[in-house]
Design a protein around this motif. Structure first.
Motif, PDB file in Angstrom:
ATOM      1  N   MET A 206       3.721  29.737 -17.318  1.00 24.62           N
ATOM      2  CA  MET A 206       4.939  29.169 -17.877  1.00 24.62           C
ATOM      3  C   MET A 206       4.619  28.382 -19.157  1.00 24.62           C
ATOM      4  O   MET A 206       3.750  27.502 -19.165  1.00 24.62           O
ATOM      5  CB  MET A 206       5.617  28.236 -16.857  1.00 24.62           C
ATOM      6  N   LEU A 207       5.346  28.731 -20.241  1.00 24.87           N
ATOM      7  CA  LEU A 207       5.150  28.091 -21.542  1.00 24.87           C
ATOM      8  C   LEU A 207       6.407  27.282 -21.894  1.00 24.87           C
ATOM      9  O   LEU A 207       7.423  27.844 -22.322  1.00 24.87           O
ATOM     10  CB  LEU A 207       4.887  29.154 -22.614  1.00 24.87           C
ATOM     11  N   PRO A 208       6.382  25.958 -21.710  1.00 25.69           N
ATOM     12  CA  PRO A 208       7.579  25.141 -21.987  1.00 25.69           C
ATOM     13  C   PRO A 208       7.926  25.123 -23.482  1.00 25.69           C
ATOM     14  O   PRO A 208       7.059  24.963 -24.347  1.00 25.69           O
ATOM     15  CB  PRO A 208       7.158  23.740 -21.507  1.00 25.69           C
ATOM     16  N   VAL A 209       9.208  25.340 -23.761  1.00 24.42           N
ATOM     17  CA  VAL A 209       9.759  25.224 -25.113  1.00 24.42           C
ATOM     18  C   VAL A 209      10.545  23.915 -25.150  1.00 24.42           C
ATOM     19  O   VAL A 209      11.596  23.794 -24.511  1.00 24.42           O
ATOM     20  CB  VAL A 209      10.667  26.423 -25.445  1.00 24.42           C
ATOM     21  N   VAL A 210      10.034  22.931 -25.866  1.00 24.73           N
ATOM     22  CA  VAL A 210      10.613  21.584 -25.850  1.00 24.73           C
ATOM     23  C   VAL A 210      11.710  21.502 -26.916  1.00 24.73           C
ATOM     24  O   VAL A 210      11.441  21.645 -28.124  1.00 24.73           O
ATOM     25  CB  VAL A 210       9.530  20.516 -26.105  1.00 24.73           C
ATOM     26  N   LEU A 211      12.965  21.263 -26.468  1.00 22.42           N
ATOM     27  CA  LEU A 211      14.117  21.182 -27.365  1.00 22.42           C
ATOM     28  C   LEU A 211      14.643  19.755 -27.437  1.00 22.42           C
ATOM     29  O   LEU A 211      14.580  18.999 -26.452  1.00 22.42           O
ATOM     30  CB  LEU A 211      15.244  22.101 -26.886  1.00 22.42           C
ATOM     31  N   ASP A 212      15.172  19.413 -28.591  1.00 21.39           N
ATOM     32  CA  ASP A 212      15.840  18.126 -28.782  1.00 21.39           C
ATOM     33  C   ASP A 212      17.272  18.253 -28.252  1.00 21.39           C
ATOM     34  O   ASP A 212      18.073  19.034 -28.777  1.00 21.39           O
ATOM     35  CB  ASP A 212      15.831  17.753 -30.271  1.00 21.39           C
ATOM     36  N   ALA A 213      17.596  17.512 -27.204  1.00 18.79           N
ATOM     37  CA  ALA A 213      18.905  17.641 -26.552  1.00 18.79           C
ATOM     38  C   ALA A 213      20.055  17.310 -27.476  1.00 18.79           C
ATOM     39  O   ALA A 213      21.195  17.747 -27.242  1.00 18.79           O
ATOM     40  CB  ALA A 213      18.949  16.747 -25.318  1.00 18.79           C
ATOM     41  N   THR A 214      19.808  16.539 -28.552  1.00 15.13           N
ATOM     42  CA  THR A 214      20.897  16.209 -29.472  1.00 15.13           C
ATOM     43  C   THR A 214      21.232  17.367 -30.407  1.00 15.13           C
ATOM     44  O   THR A 214      22.298  17.357 -31.050  1.00 15.13           O
ATOM     45  CB  THR A 214      20.519  14.979 -30.315  1.00 15.13           C
ATOM     46  N   LEU A 215      20.349  18.369 -30.509  1.00  8.10           N
ATOM     47  CA  LEU A 215      20.570  19.481 -31.425  1.00  8.10           C
ATOM     48  C   LEU A 215      20.926  20.786 -30.708  1.00  8.10           C
ATOM     49  O   LEU A 215      21.291  21.764 -31.371  1.00  8.10           O
ATOM     50  CB  LEU A 215      19.310  19.718 -32.277  1.00  8.10           C
ATOM     51  N   TRP A 216      20.849  20.789 -29.387  1.00 10.39           N
ATOM     52  CA  TRP A 216      21.078  22.030 -28.642  1.00 10.39           C
ATOM     53  C   TRP A 216      21.961  21.754 -27.435  1.00 10.39           C
ATOM     54  O   TRP A 216      21.908  20.692 -26.820  1.00 10.39           O
ATOM     55  CB  TRP A 216      19.753  22.630 -28.157  1.00 10.39           C
ATOM     56  N   SER A 217      22.796  22.731 -27.096  1.00 14.44           N
ATOM     57  CA  SER A 217      23.658  22.621 -25.915  1.00 14.44           C
ATOM     58  C   SER A 217      23.724  23.982 -25.236  1.00 14.44           C
ATOM     59  O   SER A 217      23.426  25.019 -25.847  1.00 14.44           O
ATOM     60  CB  SER A 217      25.066  22.145 -26.305  1.00 14.44           C
ATOM     61  N   LEU A 218      24.149  23.974 -23.975  1.00 17.19           N
ATOM     62  CA  LEU A 218      24.208  25.202 -23.185  1.00 17.19           C
ATOM     63  C   LEU A 218      25.636  25.748 -23.128  1.00 17.19           C
ATOM     64  O   LEU A 218      26.599  24.992 -22.978  1.00 17.19           O
ATOM     65  CB  LEU A 218      23.704  24.942 -21.765  1.00 17.19           C
ATOM     66  N   VAL A 315       9.905  28.961 -21.261  1.00 20.59           N
ATOM     67  CA  VAL A 315      10.884  28.339 -20.370  1.00 20.59           C
ATOM     68  C   VAL A 315      11.481  27.108 -21.044  1.00 20.59           C
ATOM     69  O   VAL A 315      10.774  26.311 -21.674  1.00 20.59           O
ATOM     70  CB  VAL A 315      10.233  27.961 -19.009  1.00 20.59           C
ATOM     71  N   VAL A 316      12.807  26.975 -20.911  1.00 21.02           N
ATOM     72  CA  VAL A 316      13.539  25.830 -21.455  1.00 21.02           C
ATOM     73  C   VAL A 316      14.142  25.058 -20.301  1.00 21.02           C
ATOM     74  O   VAL A 316      14.795  25.644 -19.427  1.00 21.02           O
ATOM     75  CB  VAL A 316      14.646  26.291 -22.426  1.00 21.02           C
ATOM     76  N   GLU A 317      13.932  23.752 -20.296  1.00 13.03           N
ATOM     77  CA  GLU A 317      14.568  22.875 -19.302  1.00 13.03           C
ATOM     78  C   GLU A 317      15.542  21.968 -20.047  1.00 13.03           C
ATOM     79  O   GLU A 317      15.146  21.086 -20.813  1.00 13.03           O
ATOM     80  CB  GLU A 317      13.515  22.051 -18.559  1.00 13.03           C
ATOM     81  N   LEU A 318      16.824  22.215 -19.791  1.00 20.76           N
ATOM     82  CA  LEU A 318      17.875  21.500 -20.510  1.00 20.76           C
ATOM     83  C   LEU A 318      19.072  21.343 -19.588  1.00 20.76           C
ATOM     84  O   LEU A 318      19.471  22.304 -18.913  1.00 20.76           O
ATOM     85  CB  LEU A 318      18.256  22.277 -21.778  1.00 20.76           C
ATOM     86  N   GLU A 319      19.632  20.121 -19.564  1.00 19.20           N
ATOM     87  CA  GLU A 319      20.812  19.817 -18.734  1.00 19.20           C
ATOM     88  C   GLU A 319      20.590  20.231 -17.274  1.00 19.20           C
ATOM     89  O   GLU A 319      21.443  20.866 -16.647  1.00 19.20           O
ATOM     90  CB  GLU A 319      22.059  20.523 -19.301  1.00 19.20           C
TER      91      GLU A 319
END
Length: 463
Positions: A206-218, A315-319
């Protein structure tokens, strides 16, 4: 004169009978052997006496003669009872030993002595116990221990190789793409979690893709182009205030959405063309080949003691969602698949810890059977786990002693879900885990499992 004629005729008859018996006895030894000839001789003597008494004139009213006849009858009966039993037929395996050893040339000065063959000791009779029919519980446990249990040494070696490759890949990405905030790579999959143990041949990386929650939404799955609640889209937000370039992941945007395809294509090129796998393989004592033709990011690892397939998943972990860069087949590029694997493993282990249950054991057997079965292989993994979780809500007895009952109950539940063509996700009932199965596949699996309800042993047979 008439009396003489009768006696002479009797002697001729006796003489003819005696000649026949003598001829028979003379040849019996050649045909039947010593023991068989002895048996025939005693029987012949007894029969001859009976014939003599039957043809000789009886002295009526002579008590001594009657007493003598009675005694002779008892003697004849004793002779018949005393006859030695014929030897048993030699078994086929006993015939492998020669009856007579071949003669060897004598050494000078050695005299030839007759060899005395001692009779082999009589082996004690052992009464064979009747065959015991195994219960389904015993068959399941035997199947698990003989075919599904993976040797610890093999598991340890596979994990060691995977961790070493993980470290090498992590170092490469940090040096090659320092601007991309990848998280720390980690291993995942049934081999680590104990829910599937057919062989130590596959591990997820698993390769985590770290996103800034203020710039991305689901974007919810129901609002995506495929109308599937299990797929999500990751949208770039506030472009008017935070234009392109503010996020390092903007280079993978397609139509304001983070494209799983674009990211996978970039990583695929790196795995195939940029990493020196021969050098890494030589360092680890293995041969490593990236799979060029596969849409997945896959490595094939060959070692003297184990062959391993490693699949890389961004893999993206968001919300509170875990999304994999595993889009469906087709022209859709921007979809991310929601994964429930971590929640599945956590829930199963939590339930087993609460009642000392055998859910993990049952799942391991079911996954091993379905994974190796040509008809049922698409049921292995997540679908079986969700059936067990649904069943746990209604069946509370998951003790080891009830393994066979729960096993059959899972089969019955599966047949019911296949009849409807719908298996609701345990964590989101809007998701149908059978939605990607073809109708023919559902029919074949349903028919196979329907037969297995009454004959579970069909699933335990070698394929």
């Amino acid at each position: 004169m008439a009396e003489f004629g009768r006696q002479r005729g009797k002697r001729q008859e006796d003489g003819g009978l005696g000649s026949v018996l003598d001829l028979l006895l003379a040849n019996a030894r050649l045909v039947l052997g010593v023991t068989g000839a002895a048996v025939l001789a005693i029987a012949t003597l007894a029969v001859k006496r009976l014939i003599d008494r039957a043809t000789s004139p009886r002295d009526e009213g002579d008590p001594k003669a009657e007493q003598k006849t009675l005694e002779e009858s008892w003697q004849d009966l004793a002779l018949i009872k005393a006859m030695p039993k014929p030897p048993k037929k030699q078994r086929r395996e006993d015939l492998s030993e020669p009856l007579l050893s071949p003669s060897r040339p004598l050494v000078p000065g050695e005299t030839s002595e007759p060899r005395v063959c001692s009779a082999p000791p009589e082996t004690p009779r052992v009464e064979s116990s009747p065959l015991r029919c195994l219960t389904l519980q015993e068959k399941l446990l035997s199947h698990y221990s003989s075919q599904l249990a993976v040797p610890k040494a093999q598991v340890s070696l596979a994990l060691q190789l995977a961790r070493s490759i993980c470290t090498q890949l992590q170092n490469f990405l940090r040096n090659k793409c320092p601007e991309l905030p990848f998280g720390s790579l980690f291993l995942s999959g049934p081999l680590l979690d104990g829910l599937e143990s057919l062989s130590a041949d596959h591990i997820h990386l698993m390769l985590p893709v770290v996103l800034d929650a203020t710039l991305w939404s689901l974007i919810p799955g129901e609002d995506t182009v495929v109308r599937n609640p299990q797929y999500w889209m990751i949208k770039r937000t506030d472009l008017e205030y935070f234009p392109r370039g503010c996020s390092p992941w903007d280079r993978f945007i397609v139509g304001r959405y983070l494209s799983s395809n674009a990211l996978n294509e970039t990583l695929h090129k790196m795995l195939v063309a940029s990493i020196n796998w021969p050098a890494i393989g030589s360092l680890l004592g293995t041969v490593i080949h990236p799979v060029v033709a596969s849409q997945e990011l896959k490595l094939e690892v060959k070692h003297d003691q184990v062959e391993l397939s490693i699949t890389l998943f961004p893999v993206v972990e968001l919300e509170d969602k875990v999304l994999l860069a595993a889009p469906p087949e087709g022209l859709v590029e921007n979809l991310w698949l929601e994964s429930f694997y971590r929640a599945e493993v956590s829930k199963v282990k939590e339930l087993d810890a609460g009642d000392s249950g055998a859910r993990q054991h049952c799942l391991c057997i079911l996954n091993g059977i379905c994974k190796s079965h040509p008809t049922l292989h698409k049921l292995s993994g997540s679908p079986l786990t969700h059936v067990v979780l649904h069943l746990s809500a209604t069946s509370s007895d998951w003790a080891e002693e009830s393994l066979a009952d729960r096993f059959q109950q899972v089969l019955e539940e599966l047949v019911g879900y296949l009849e409807k063509g719908v298996l609701p996700c345990y964590f989101n009932h809007k998701i149908n885990l059978f939605c990607e199965l073809l109708e023919d596949e559902i029919d074949e699996m349903g028919f196979m499992l329907y037969r297995a309800i009454s004959e579970p042993e069909l699933l335990l047979e070698e394929k």
